[in-house]
Design a protein around this motif. Structure first.
Motif, PDB file in Angstrom:
ATOM      1  N   UNK A  85      -5.063  18.613  -2.523  1.00 15.37           N
ATOM      2  CA  UNK A  85      -5.960  19.745  -2.760  1.00 15.37           C
ATOM      3  C   UNK A  85      -5.621  20.567  -3.797  1.00 15.37           C
ATOM      4  N   UNK A  86      -4.280  21.000  -3.788  1.00 15.56           N
ATOM      5  CA  UNK A  86      -3.796  21.943  -4.751  1.00 15.56           C
ATOM      6  C   UNK A  86      -4.133  21.197  -6.316  1.00 15.56           C
ATOM      7  N   UNK A  87      -3.714  19.878  -6.478  1.00 11.80           N
ATOM      8  CA  UNK A  87      -4.143  19.112  -7.685  1.00 11.80           C
ATOM      9  C   UNK A  87      -5.646  19.072  -8.176  1.00 11.80           C
ATOM     10  N   UNK A  88      -6.649  18.961  -7.407  1.00 11.47           N
ATOM     11  CA  UNK A  88      -7.789  19.090  -7.298  1.00 11.47           C
ATOM     12  C   UNK A  88      -8.352  20.351  -7.584  1.00 11.47           C
ATOM     13  N   UNK A  89      -8.001  21.436  -7.167  1.00 14.44           N
ATOM     14  CA  UNK A  89      -8.023  22.858  -7.378  1.00 14.44           C
ATOM     15  C   UNK A  89      -7.506  23.283  -8.750  1.00 14.44           C
ATOM     16  N   UNK A  90      -6.341  22.661  -9.303  1.00 14.73           N
ATOM     17  CA  UNK A  90      -5.952  22.868 -10.641  1.00 14.73           C
ATOM     18  C   UNK A  90      -6.621  22.245 -11.611  1.00 14.73           C
ATOM     19  N   UNK A  91      -7.177  20.953 -11.460  1.00 12.34           N
ATOM     20  CA  UNK A  91      -7.990  20.462 -12.160  1.00 12.34           C
ATOM     21  C   UNK A  91      -9.211  20.985 -12.406  1.00 12.34           C
ATOM     22  N   UNK A  92      -9.968  21.466 -11.302  1.00 12.49           N
ATOM     23  CA  UNK A  92     -11.209  22.241 -11.502  1.00 12.49           C
ATOM     24  C   UNK A  92     -10.830  23.608 -12.302  1.00 12.49           C
ATOM     25  N   UNK A  93      -9.898  24.114 -11.893  1.00 17.92           N
ATOM     26  CA  UNK A  93      -9.574  25.575 -12.477  1.00 17.92           C
ATOM     27  C   UNK A  93      -9.405  25.400 -13.940  1.00 17.92           C
ATOM     28  N   UNK A  94      -8.633  24.333 -14.235  1.00 17.55           N
ATOM     29  CA  UNK A  94      -8.404  24.259 -15.846  1.00 17.55           C
ATOM     30  C   UNK A  94      -9.767  23.958 -16.675  1.00 17.55           C
ATOM     31  N   UNK A  95     -10.826  23.798 -15.919  1.00 13.30           N
ATOM     32  CA  UNK A  95     -12.025  23.514 -16.828  1.00 13.30           C
ATOM     33  C   UNK A  95     -12.735  24.793 -17.043  1.00 13.30           C
ATOM     34  N   UNK A  96     -12.234  25.868 -16.332  1.00 15.70           N
ATOM     35  CA  UNK A  96     -13.056  27.107 -16.626  1.00 15.70           C
ATOM     36  C   UNK A  96     -12.318  28.026 -17.584  1.00 15.70           C
ATOM     37  N   UNK A  97     -12.915  29.211 -18.001  1.00 14.05           N
ATOM     38  CA  UNK A  97     -12.328  30.262 -18.480  1.00 14.05           C
ATOM     39  C   UNK A  97     -12.689  31.568 -18.249  1.00 14.05           C
ATOM     40  N   UNK A  98     -12.111  32.479 -18.627  1.00 16.18           N
ATOM     41  CA  UNK A  98     -12.268  33.901 -18.410  1.00 16.18           C
ATOM     42  C   UNK A  98     -12.265  34.242 -16.862  1.00 16.18           C
ATOM     43  N   UNK A  99     -13.158  35.147 -16.485  1.00 18.47           N
ATOM     44  CA  UNK A  99     -12.934  35.691 -14.779  1.00 18.47           C
ATOM     45  C   UNK A  99     -13.043  34.460 -13.967  1.00 18.47           C
ATOM     46  N   UNK A 100     -13.793  33.466 -14.240  1.00 25.57           N
ATOM     47  CA  UNK A 100     -14.061  32.343 -13.329  1.00 25.57           C
ATOM     48  C   UNK A 100     -12.728  31.549 -13.046  1.00 25.57           C
ATOM     49  N   UNK A 101     -11.987  31.317 -14.192  1.00 23.19           N
ATOM     50  CA  UNK A 101     -10.865  30.768 -14.155  1.00 23.19           C
ATOM     51  C   UNK A 101      -9.661  31.610 -13.389  1.00 23.19           C
ATOM     52  N   UNK A 102      -9.687  32.936 -13.628  1.00 25.66           N
ATOM     53  CA  UNK A 102      -8.610  33.713 -12.832  1.00 25.66           C
ATOM     54  C   UNK A 102      -9.074  33.837 -11.391  1.00 25.66           C
ATOM     55  N   UNK A 103     -10.610  33.733 -10.871  1.00 23.18           N
ATOM     56  CA  UNK A 103     -10.780  33.656  -9.764  1.00 23.18           C
ATOM     57  C   UNK A 103     -10.225  32.496  -8.928  1.00 23.18           C
ATOM     58  N   UNK A 104     -10.496  31.087  -9.586  1.00 26.05           N
ATOM     59  CA  UNK A 104     -10.148  29.994  -8.849  1.00 26.05           C
ATOM     60  C   UNK A 104      -8.431  29.646  -8.995  1.00 26.05           C
ATOM     61  N   UNK A 105      -8.070  30.557 -10.027  1.00 25.19           N
ATOM     62  CA  UNK A 105      -6.487  30.313  -9.993  1.00 25.19           C
ATOM     63  C   UNK A 105      -5.759  30.904  -8.857  1.00 25.19           C
ATOM     64  N   UNK A 106      -6.429  31.822  -8.313  1.00 28.41           N
ATOM     65  CA  UNK A 106      -5.986  32.779  -7.278  1.00 28.41           C
ATOM     66  C   UNK A 106      -5.486  31.780  -6.011  1.00 28.41           C
ATOM     67  N   UNK A 107      -6.463  30.496  -5.847  1.00 26.94           N
ATOM     68  CA  UNK A 107      -6.209  29.682  -4.777  1.00 26.94           C
ATOM     69  C   UNK A 107      -4.962  28.965  -4.940  1.00 26.94           C
ATOM     70  N   UNK A 108      -4.395  29.248  -6.137  1.00 30.55           N
ATOM     71  CA  UNK A 108      -3.442  27.995  -6.554  1.00 30.55           C
ATOM     72  C   UNK A 108      -2.042  28.811  -6.657  1.00 30.55           C
ATOM     73  N   UNK A 109      -2.057  29.993  -7.184  1.00 29.77           N
ATOM     74  CA  UNK A 109      -1.106  30.946  -7.282  1.00 29.77           C
ATOM     75  C   UNK A 109      -1.165  32.122  -6.644  1.00 29.77           C
ATOM     76  N   UNK A 110      -0.449  32.844  -5.817  1.00 30.51           N
ATOM     77  CA  UNK A 110      -0.543  34.283  -5.300  1.00 30.51           C
ATOM     78  C   UNK A 110      -0.075  35.124  -6.731  1.00 30.51           C
TER      79      UNK A 110
END
Length: 560
Positions: A85-110
């Motif tokens: 699930x972390x790999x899936x969230x990372x793959x998804x996050x890598x497809x975003x930029x800006x605030x959206x990327x930052x939002x989803x990156x919070x599920x991968x890293x504190x």
């Protein structure tokens, strides 16, 4: 005093939050999910996302050693799901930029909050050996750099799995959404809001292992079939209940409890013709029971004939005055495949047309070929279910007719794909697929006369994978690119009933034949190996000739 054991259902937004700081203990096994399992998880999630607009998706449970009120959590059970699930969230996050990327990156890293004493760090720490690799490439979103790594240079299987699963998730996301940021965001919102895990926590390691043992035990808890039985028998008139109860219990004894539950899952597939999206009990009540007029008919016309068909198919016990041996041999090969997705089609056919031996032989020749195609070509569970659903629809349409079921035939595209796979690098298939194919080919050479129950099976190369300079092999095969072209193809592979001998693998041809291929008895159990023993040399022209002969044989026997 804190509770000993607590459990609750959480959305992934909570699972991957500051409330949990996961660590995989060093004694846990390595990350072992392959791209097949990762791909199936994505397919399940994507399918649910497309078809269920409001329901929640249950991902199972995790067991943690965790004190109440403290985020640190040792993962006793669930590391494969949390990592994937972390790999899936990372793959998804890598497809975003800006605030959206930052939002989803919070599920991968504190991200860290100094006011709350939270330091920036990954939410999941793998075993020590893989921790830095995972944190750098996956949780650090360096997926382009991860793709560029040579898997042969990675020092363990866990890292190779991580790399391939990350690429798989990227490919599946791209295929499903094509870079549509709005749809990707909707899918991401589905993941974190509507996908749930049950987290079972206890501060005691002993207690955590006890919970894990209970969750994974095979006790005699109520099965869906027990509840269905109560529903069904209760609807039968009182003066008939004992007789139908006896029929039910006799069927359950013949199959065993787990086997009987499997029968019901296959009956559900026969009626629904699609992958299950809910629990068996719920789907059986929705997809099967409303289609049958009475409770008596459900037992007499559905459960009993399909259970009989299941036992014939699983135990290879078809009986007739003609062709029974060949039909049971085909059933034996079907049972060797590493999934039972073919069984609903086989059960439906046997229940409908089992009395026509000629037709049964025709059908199971085609079904075995279809199953072999999907097995050899590595179709995933969703692709297999969709393909077998076509067969089930054909069987339903032909229920009252006499025409052969054409949906069990391979299409031209499927034939070409199978032929290409058979002519490819067979040794690089998974061991289960490779062994199945080579034993099936050997059976074609014996016209089905041999039986195959090897307690030990090794697939060996005739031309070795590593050729020493100055050896006979380097003289016969001076071109390295030609060796690479042929070394893993089926003509160069032989089955042996003995353990791999590292030294013998590189013997010159004559010594390899006499000292390794014939075994202790001086003969080989396999025709494929015996054929090689009769060759005087093993030069490129001999291998090319053998490849053509074997392909022609498989093309003939599988009617390709």
């Amino acid at each position: 005093m804190s509770k000993k054991i607590s459990g609750a259902e959480y959305p992934l937004a909570k699972i991957f939050s500051s409330d949990f700081d996961y660590a995989i203990p060093t004694y846990q096994r390595p990350y072992a999910w392959t791209h097949v399992q990762a791909g199936e998880l994505f397919s399940d999630l994507h399918d649910f996302f497309l078809n269920e607009k409001d329901d929640t998706y249950f991902l199972g449970s995790i067991v943690l050693i965790k004190e109440e009120g403290r985020p640190h959590a040792e993962v006793i059970d669930g590391q494969q799901r949390l990592t994937t699930l972390t790999i899936l969230l990372a793959a998804l996050t890598s497809m975003f930029s800006g605030e959206l990327r930052t939002d989803f990156e919070n599920y991968i890293r504190e991200p860290g909050r100094a006011s709350q004493g939270l330091k920036p760090k990954p939410r999941l720490a793998l075993r020590e050996r893989d921790r830095a690799f995972f944190a750098d490439y996956v949780q650090g979103l360096k997926l382009t750099e991860l793709e560029a790594l040579d898997p042969a240079q990675l020092d363990n299987e866990s890292k190779r799995n991580i790399r391939l699963n990350a690429l798989t998730m990227l490919e599946r996301l791209d295929s499903a959404f094509g870079g549509d940021q709005e749809r990707l965001c909707e899918f991401g919102a589905f993941l974190v809001q509507r996908c749930f895990l049950v987290a079972v926590s206890t501060p005691s390691q002993q207690s955590a292992f006890r919970v894990f043992s209970v969750l994974n035990s095979r006790g005699l808890d109520l099965l869906p079939t027990d509840i269905i039985k109560s529903d069904v028998i209760g609807k039968i008139p009182a003066d008939k209940q004992d007789a139908f109860n006896d029929i039910w219990e006799e069927l359950e004894v013949e199959t065993g409890r787990d086997g009987f539950a499997e029968v019901f899952a296959h009956i559900r597939m026969i009626h629904a013709k699609e992958k299950a999206r809910k629990a068996l009990l719920e789907e059986f009540r929705e997809k099967v029971m409303p289609k049958v007029a009475t409770a008596e008919a459900l037992i007499s016309d559905v459960i009993e004939p399909y259970t009989d068909a299941y036992l014939i198919a699983k135990q290879c016990q078809y009986t007739s005055t003609a062709d029974a041996a060949e039909i049971n041999a085909l059933l034996g090969w079907l049972n060797r495949i590493d999934n039972s997705d073919w069984l609903p089609s086989g059960m439906r056919f046997l229940a409908d047309k089992g009395g026509d031996a000629d037709y049964v032989l025709w059908f199971f020749r085609k079904l075995e070929r279809l199953a072999a195609y999907m097995h050899v070509c590595g179709l995933d569970v969703n692709q297999r279910i969709e393909r077998y659903a076509e067969v089930l629809r054909g069987l339903e349409q032909a229920h009252n007719g006499s025409n052969p079921v054409t949906s069990v035939e391979l299409t031209d595209t499927e034939r070409k794909r199978m032929l290409a796979a058979l002519d490819g690098r067979i040794y690089e298939l998974t061991a289960r697929r490779r062994n199945y194919l080579i034993l099936r080919l050997d059976s074609f050479l014996t016209d089905g006369a041999a039986s195959y129950n090897p307690t030990l099976l090794t697939i060996e190369h005739v031309l070795p994978q590593t050729v020493a300079p100055g050896s006979q092999w380097s003289e016969w095969w001076p071109d390295a690119s030609q060796r690479d072209e042929w070394v893993h193809r089926i003509a160069n592979l032989v089955p042996l009933n003995q353990r791999r001998n590292s030294a013998a693998q590189n013997y010159d041809f004559d010594r390899k034949k006499t000292a390794y291929f014939v075994g202790r008895s001086g003969v080989s159990s396999y025709v494929l190996t015996t054929q090689v023993l009769h060759e005087a040399t093993w030069r490129p022209e001999a291998v090319a000739r053998r490849q053509a002969d074997l392909l022609a044989l498989m093309q003939d026997k599988w009617m390709l």
